[in-house]
Design an enzyme around this catalytic site. Structure first.
Site, PDB file in Angstrom:
ATOM      1  N   CYS A   1     -19.034  28.789 -39.806  1.00 20.96           N
ATOM      2  CA  CYS A   1     -17.661  28.523 -39.779  1.00 20.96           C
ATOM      3  C   CYS A   1     -16.815  29.150 -41.126  1.00 20.96           C
ATOM      4  O   CYS A   1     -15.655  29.095 -41.170  1.00 20.96           O
ATOM      5  CB  CYS A   1     -17.484  26.805 -39.958  1.00 20.96           C
ATOM      6  SG  CYS A   1     -18.177  26.188 -38.352  1.00 20.96           S
TER       7      CYS A   1
ATOM      8  N   HIS B   1     -10.131  25.016 -42.748  1.00 23.02           N
ATOM      9  CA  HIS B   1     -11.192  25.103 -41.489  1.00 23.02           C
ATOM     10  C   HIS B   1     -10.937  23.801 -40.720  1.00 23.02           C
ATOM     11  O   HIS B   1     -10.772  22.718 -41.145  1.00 23.02           O
ATOM     12  CB  HIS B   1     -12.791  25.242 -41.811  1.00 23.02           C
ATOM     13  CG  HIS B   1     -13.591  25.261 -40.679  1.00 23.02           C
ATOM     14  ND1 HIS B   1     -13.646  25.880 -39.543  1.00 23.02           N
ATOM     15  CD2 HIS B   1     -14.684  24.347 -40.746  1.00 23.02           C
ATOM     16  CE1 HIS B   1     -14.283  25.546 -38.913  1.00 23.02           C
ATOM     17  NE2 HIS B   1     -15.179  24.636 -39.158  1.00 23.02           N
TER      18      HIS B   1
ATOM     19  N   ASN C   1     -13.221  22.846 -32.901  1.00 24.25           N
ATOM     20  CA  ASN C   1     -13.621  23.761 -33.678  1.00 24.25           C
ATOM     21  C   ASN C   1     -13.918  25.037 -33.421  1.00 24.25           C
ATOM     22  O   ASN C   1     -15.036  25.004 -32.444  1.00 24.25           O
ATOM     23  CB  ASN C   1     -14.927  22.739 -34.608  1.00 24.25           C
ATOM     24  CG  ASN C   1     -15.606  23.554 -35.710  1.00 24.25           C
ATOM     25  OD1 ASN C   1     -15.276  24.931 -35.927  1.00 24.25           O
ATOM     26  ND2 ASN C   1     -16.393  22.935 -36.262  1.00 24.25           N
TER      27      ASN C   1
HETATM   28  O1  UT7 Z   1     -17.576  23.367 -38.905  1.00 25.33           O
HETATM   29  C1  UT7 Z   1     -18.252  22.734 -39.832  1.00 25.33           C
HETATM   30  C2  UT7 Z   1     -19.495  21.783 -39.412  1.00 25.33           C
HETATM   31  N1  UT7 Z   1     -18.959  20.756 -38.580  1.00 25.33           N
HETATM   32  C3  UT7 Z   1     -18.430  19.551 -39.081  1.00 25.33           C
HETATM   33  O2  UT7 Z   1     -17.612  19.625 -40.253  1.00 25.33           O
HETATM   34  C4  UT7 Z   1     -18.547  18.334 -38.588  1.00 25.33           C
HETATM   35  C5  UT7 Z   1     -18.937  17.080 -39.580  1.00 25.33           C
HETATM   36  N2  UT7 Z   1     -19.194  16.110 -38.682  1.00 25.33           N
HETATM   37  C6  UT7 Z   1     -18.305  15.264 -38.137  1.00 25.33           C
HETATM   38  O3  UT7 Z   1     -17.078  15.719 -37.819  1.00 25.33           O
HETATM   39  C7  UT7 Z   1     -18.513  13.669 -37.742  1.00 25.33           C
HETATM   40  O4  UT7 Z   1     -19.648  13.622 -38.216  1.00 25.33           O
HETATM   41  C8  UT7 Z   1     -18.757  13.709 -36.002  1.00 25.33           C
HETATM   42  C9  UT7 Z   1     -17.344  13.676 -35.328  1.00 25.33           C
HETATM   43  C10 UT7 Z   1     -19.583  14.677 -35.492  1.00 25.33           C
HETATM   44  C11 UT7 Z   1     -19.316  12.304 -35.776  1.00 25.33           C
HETATM   45  O5  UT7 Z   1     -18.321  11.392 -36.216  1.00 25.33           O
HETATM   46  P1  UT7 Z   1     -18.954  10.319 -37.194  1.00 25.33           P
HETATM   47  O6  UT7 Z   1     -17.817   9.110 -37.540  1.00 25.33           O
HETATM   48  O7  UT7 Z   1     -19.753  10.782 -38.262  1.00 25.33           O
HETATM   49  O8  UT7 Z   1     -19.907   9.519 -36.054  1.00 25.33           O
HETATM   50  P2  UT7 Z   1     -21.436   9.158 -36.133  1.00 25.33           P
HETATM   51  O9  UT7 Z   1     -22.252  10.476 -36.016  1.00 25.33           O
HETATM   52  O10 UT7 Z   1     -21.623   8.271 -37.310  1.00 25.33           O
HETATM   53  O11 UT7 Z   1     -21.632   8.411 -34.934  1.00 25.33           O
HETATM   54  C12 UT7 Z   1     -21.011   7.227 -34.494  1.00 25.33           C
HETATM   55  C13 UT7 Z   1     -21.391   6.610 -33.046  1.00 25.33           C
HETATM   56  C14 UT7 Z   1     -22.981   6.569 -32.866  1.00 25.33           C
HETATM   57  O12 UT7 Z   1     -23.359   5.544 -32.186  1.00 25.33           O
HETATM   58  P3  UT7 Z   1     -24.130   4.584 -32.894  1.00 25.33           P
HETATM   59  O13 UT7 Z   1     -25.340   4.991 -33.619  1.00 25.33           O
HETATM   60  O14 UT7 Z   1     -23.099   4.058 -33.852  1.00 25.33           O
HETATM   61  O15 UT7 Z   1     -24.410   3.519 -31.614  1.00 25.33           O
HETATM   62  C15 UT7 Z   1     -22.847   8.064 -31.840  1.00 25.33           C
HETATM   63  O16 UT7 Z   1     -23.970   8.016 -30.981  1.00 25.33           O
HETATM   64  O17 UT7 Z   1     -20.779   7.344 -32.192  1.00 25.33           O
HETATM   65  C16 UT7 Z   1     -21.776   7.889 -31.287  1.00 25.33           C
HETATM   66  N3  UT7 Z   1     -21.331   9.080 -30.602  1.00 25.33           N
HETATM   67  C17 UT7 Z   1     -20.389   9.221 -29.654  1.00 25.33           C
HETATM   68  N4  UT7 Z   1     -19.990   8.228 -28.932  1.00 25.33           N
HETATM   69  C18 UT7 Z   1     -19.019   8.670 -27.738  1.00 25.33           C
HETATM   70  C19 UT7 Z   1     -21.570  10.369 -31.087  1.00 25.33           C
HETATM   71  N5  UT7 Z   1     -20.941  11.235 -30.329  1.00 25.33           N
HETATM   72  C20 UT7 Z   1     -20.187  10.679 -29.350  1.00 25.33           C
HETATM   73  C21 UT7 Z   1     -19.355  10.777 -28.376  1.00 25.33           C
HETATM   74  N6  UT7 Z   1     -18.614   9.875 -27.558  1.00 25.33           N
HETATM   75  N7  UT7 Z   1     -18.914  12.146 -28.208  1.00 25.33           N
END
Ligand code: UT7
Length: 323
Positions: A113, A250, A280
Site C-alpha cells: 500500500c 492512503h 482500498n
Molecule cells: O492498506 C493498509 C492495510 N490495511 C488496513 O489499514 C486495514 C486496517 N484494519 C482495519 O481497517 C480494521 O481493523 C478492519 C476494517 C479490518 C476491521 O475493523 P475492526 O473494527 O478492527 O473490527 P474487528 O476486526 O475488531 O472485528 C469486529 C467484529 C468481529 O466479530 P467478533 O469477534 O466481535 O464477534 C469480526 O469477526 O466484526 C467481525 N467482522 C465482520 N462482521 C461483518 C469482521 N469482518 C466482518 C465483516 N462483516 N465483513
C-alpha cells in the site's frame, strides 16, 4: 536546485462497480457493518480483460494527456504494484511497450500500500540525480485477484484501479515555496510481516496465494506509523499542519484517515477521501485520490499537498509537495 514537479495526473478504474450489498450474498456481512467500520460503500473489480498493465497504461495515458506530453518524452517508468501481470518481466516494461516507448528504462517497485509514496520518493532521486528528465510514476493494482472471497474479514476491503503522475525536472531555489517534491520520508519494519501478507509466492509455494490480514493489529499500528513519517517530512521542510492545503492519505479505512488527521491537527475539510468509492486499492489509492481532487478543482497550482501511506511489511511513508 532540481525539483521534481508534477506536470500531469490521471487515473483509470475497472468498468464493474461492486456495491457492499453484493457481499451480503457471498459472505456473512452487511452493508451497514462495512460502512460503519471502514467507510467503504463500493469498489471497482477488474473483468478478465482488465489487468494491472491495462489499467496502468490507461492511467498513464490520462496523466500524459493532462501534462500535454507524448509518451516519447518519458525516459523512466516506475510502477508501484504488488499484483504484477506476470512474476516477470516487470509490468512496468509491459506498460512501456504498450505506450510505444523504446528508449529509457522501466521497473516495478513493491511496497504494497505504500508503493506509490515509495515510487514518488524513488523517482525524485532519479530526477534530482540527473538520471532522468521525465518520469511516469504509476500505482496500479488488481487486488481482487489476491482475495480469498470466502473470508469476510478481508474480501470486503479491497478494490482495483490505477493512478499515475508525470514528474518533470524543474528549477527551484531550495525553499518551501518551490513547486515539486519538497520532502520525503520512507520507513519499513519486517518484524510485522505476518500481520499483512500473501500466503504464496514464486519461491515458496509456487502459487500466487491469498491476502491474509490481522486487521485489528494493522489498525493498532497505522495511526502511530503515519504520524511518525508525516512529522518527519514536516520537520524536513520546516512546516506545520496549518501550512497544508491538502492531505491525500492512503485510503484503507475512513476511521484510520480521521484518526490520523485528528492526531496531526489537520482540519477535516483539507482531507481528500475516496475510500467510499474505491475501497482500498493499495498502491493505486493515493494517485486515485490525487487525480479526483485535481479533476474537481480542489487541488490547484501552488497548493501544498501531503501524501501518506502505510501497509504490508510493514512499510510506511510520506511525501510533501507543492502542486
Ligand atoms: O492498506 C493498509 C492495510 N490495511 C488496513 O489499514 C486495514 C486496517 N484494519 C482495519 O481497517 C480494521 O481493523 C478492519 C476494517 C479490518 C476491521 O475493523 P475492526 O473494527 O478492527 O473490527 P474487528 O476486526 O475488531 O472485528 C469486529 C467484529 C468481529 O466479530 P467478533 O469477534 O466481535 O464477534 C469480526 O469477526 O466484526 C467481525 N467482522 C465482520 N462482521 C461483518 C469482521 N469482518 C466482518 C465483516 N462483516 N465483513
Amino acid at each position: 536546485m532540481i525539483r521534481s514537479v508534477i506536470r500531469g495526473v490521471g487515473s483509470a478504474l475497472p468498468r464493474r462497480v461492486m456495491k457492499n450489498a453484493e457481499f451480503e450474498r457471498i459472505v456473512d456481512t452487511s452493508d451497514e457493518w462495512i460502512v460503519q467500520r471502514t467507510g467503504i460503500r463500493q469498489r471497482h473489480i477488474a473483468e478478465p480483460d482488465e489487468t494491472t498493465a491495462s489499467l496502468g497504461e490507461a492511467a498513464a495515458r490520462a496523466a500524459l494527456g493532462d501534462a500535454g506530453m507524448d509518451p516519447a518524452e518519458i525516459d523512466l517508468i516506475v510502477l508501484a504494484t504488488s499484483t504484477p501481470n506476470n512474476t516477470f518481466p516487470a509490468t512496468a516494461v509491459e506498460i512501456q511497450e504498450r505506450l510505444g516507448i523504446r528508449h529509457g528504462f522501466a521497473f516495478d517497485l513493491q511496497a504494497v500500500c505504500s508503493g506509490f509514496v515509495y515510487a514518488m520518493g524513488t523517482a525524485d532521486l532519479y530526477l534530482r540525480g540527473g538520471l532522468a528528465r521525465r518520469v511516469l510514476v504509476i500505482g496500479s493494482e488488481t487486488f481482487s485477484r489476491l482475495l480469498d472471497w470466502t473470508d469476510r474479514t478481508t474480501c470486503v476491503l479491497f478494490g482495483d484501479g490505477a493512478g499515475a503522475v508525470v514528474l518533470e525536472a524543474g528549477e527551484g531555489n531550495g525553499s518551501v515555496s518551490d513547486r515539486g517534491i519538497l520532502a520525503a520520508s520512507l520507513r519499513s519494519d519486517g518484524s510485522h510481516k505476518e500481520k499483512l501478507f500473501v500466503d504464496g509466492g514464486a519461491s515458496t509455494t509456487g502459487t500466487i496465494g491469498h491476502l491474509r490480514m490481522e486487521g485489528r493489529e494493522v489498525f493498532k499500528h497505522a495511526v502511530a506509523m503515519i504520524t511518525d513519517v508525516v512529522e518527519s517530512v514536516f520537520a524536513k521542510a520546516g512546516i506545520t499542519a496549518s501550512d497544508l492545503d491538502w492531505f491525500v492519505p492512503h485510503q484503507a479505512n475512513k476511521r484510520i484517515i480521521d484518526a490520523s488527521a485528528r492526531k496531526l491537527g489537520i482540519a477535516e475539510e483539507k482531507v481528500v477521501v475516496t475510500v467510499d468509492l474505491h475501497g482500498n486499492t493499495s498502491a493505486a489509492s493515493v494517485p486515485l485520490a490525487l487525480a479526483a481532487a485535481v479533476a474537481d478543482g480542489r487541488i490547484k497550482k501552488g497548493h501544498l499537498v501531503l501524501l501518506e501511506a502505510m501497509g504490508g511489511g510493514f512499510t510506511w511513508g510520506a511525501v510533501l509537495l507543492r502542486w
